[in-house]
Enzyme design. Structure first.
Site, PDB file in Angstrom:
ATOM      1  N   ASP A  11       0.871  -1.180   0.000  1.00  0.00           N
ATOM      2  CA  ASP A  11       0.000   0.000   0.000  1.00  0.00           C
ATOM      3  C   ASP A  11       0.902   1.221   0.000  1.00  0.00           C
ATOM      4  O   ASP A  11       1.673   1.440   0.953  1.00  0.00           O
ATOM      5  CB  ASP A  11      -0.886   0.026   1.245  1.00  0.00           C
ATOM      6  CG  ASP A  11      -1.973  -1.036   1.211  1.00  0.00           C
ATOM      7  OD1 ASP A  11      -2.384  -1.421   0.110  1.00  0.00           O
ATOM      8  OD2 ASP A  11      -2.413  -1.469   2.285  1.00  0.00           O
ATOM      9  N   ASP A 130     -13.858  -3.350  -1.811  1.00  0.00           N
ATOM     10  CA  ASP A 130     -13.704  -3.028  -0.394  1.00  0.00           C
ATOM     11  C   ASP A 130     -15.066  -3.169   0.264  1.00  0.00           C
ATOM     12  O   ASP A 130     -16.003  -2.439  -0.082  1.00  0.00           O
ATOM     13  CB  ASP A 130     -13.169  -1.608  -0.210  1.00  0.00           C
ATOM     14  CG  ASP A 130     -11.746  -1.456  -0.750  1.00  0.00           C
ATOM     15  OD1 ASP A 130     -11.031  -2.477  -0.813  1.00  0.00           O
ATOM     16  OD2 ASP A 130     -11.355  -0.329  -1.098  1.00  0.00           O
TER      17      ASP A 130
END
Length: 257
Positions: A11, A130
């Site tokens: 990330d 998500d």
């Protein structure tokens, strides 16, 4: 039987790898190019590179970091974050990505999935989902979130998983926002429900805290791959330890020679 895959996730924010809990409280975890080299040499099956603030900041993915990362690794590289056009996809593939992961743009314009799949092949197209569990007991399930987990679309996760599969997604990267960074285990109910609903591979993401969590995601959760971040970045486990654990429990994995 196809081997199950272990996928370190980088990330990236402002050119650095970060990791948080439930998508917030981000902490620095290192240089993406250096970490990519380490995981490539450690026997990871693929790498996932997510520019986590690109969509929120309304900008494209940082191509130069992708290019430098791709130069250092010899395993498949999936890149996501801020991908909104076919030119974005083309640019990332040219920079060395093997697959692209799209999320917010897919929700905003579902036809984008069809167009990208038709032009570049569904093997290149990963749709990231998500998911956050709904709190209303009368309406159980999960909603789809976009813009780095900042916005609830109100779309049902299972419906969306089936829809993007029909539109040409080749793989689903499913992150439980509730479990993300907690190291309390994957949301097995979530990954299993999606895996049962579609016929393409599901990558489980969010919540790994030990080898047993990974094992259950790949068995009970029916995932084809497990995405890992904190456990690996901070040295709690190595790729080799995870694969040895899985191999000893008769899970097919690619062992380093």
């Amino acid at each position: 039987m196809l081997s199950k895959r272990i996928l370190p996730c980088l990330d990236v924010k402002a050119g650095r790898v970060v990791k948080g809990i439930n998508f917030v409280d981000l902490k620095d975890a290192g240089d993406p190019v250096e970490l990519a080299k380490v995981y490539n040499e450690a026997g990871a099956d693929e790498l996932v590179f997510l520019d986590i603030t690109a969509t929120h900041e309304d900008r494209d993915t940082i191509i130069d970091v992708v290019y430098r990362t791709a130069e250092q690794v010899f395993i498949p590289l999936t890149v996501g974050g801020g991908i909104q056009t076919l030119e974005n996809v083309k640019g990332l593939l040219r920079a060395g990505a093997d697959k692209v992961s799209i999320n917010s743009a897919a929700v905003r314009n579902p036809d984008f999935i069809n167009q990208a799949s038709d032009r570049f092949g569904n093997q290149c197209i990963v749709v990231a989902i998500d998911a956050r569990r709904r709190v209303n007991p009368e309406n159980p399930g999960w909603d789809v979130y976009v813009r780095g987990g900042r916005e609830n679309t109100g779309i049902d996760v299972l419906w969306w998983a089936e829809e993007v599969t029909k539109r040409g997604a080749g793989e689903l990267l499913v992150t439980s926002m509730d479990a993300d960074g907690t190291q309390a285990g994957y949301d097995l109910e979530l990954t299993k429900a999606i895996a049962n609903a579609v016929e393409i591979p599901v990558i489980a993401s969010g919540g790994a805290g030990n080898c047993e969590h990974i094992h259950t995601a790949l068995t009970e959760g029916k995932a084809e791959a497990a995405l890992l971040a904190s456990l690996l970045h901070y040295g709690q486990l190595s790729v080799s330890q995870i694969k040895t654990y899985l191999h000893e429990r008769h899970i097919p994995v690619r062992l380093s020679t």
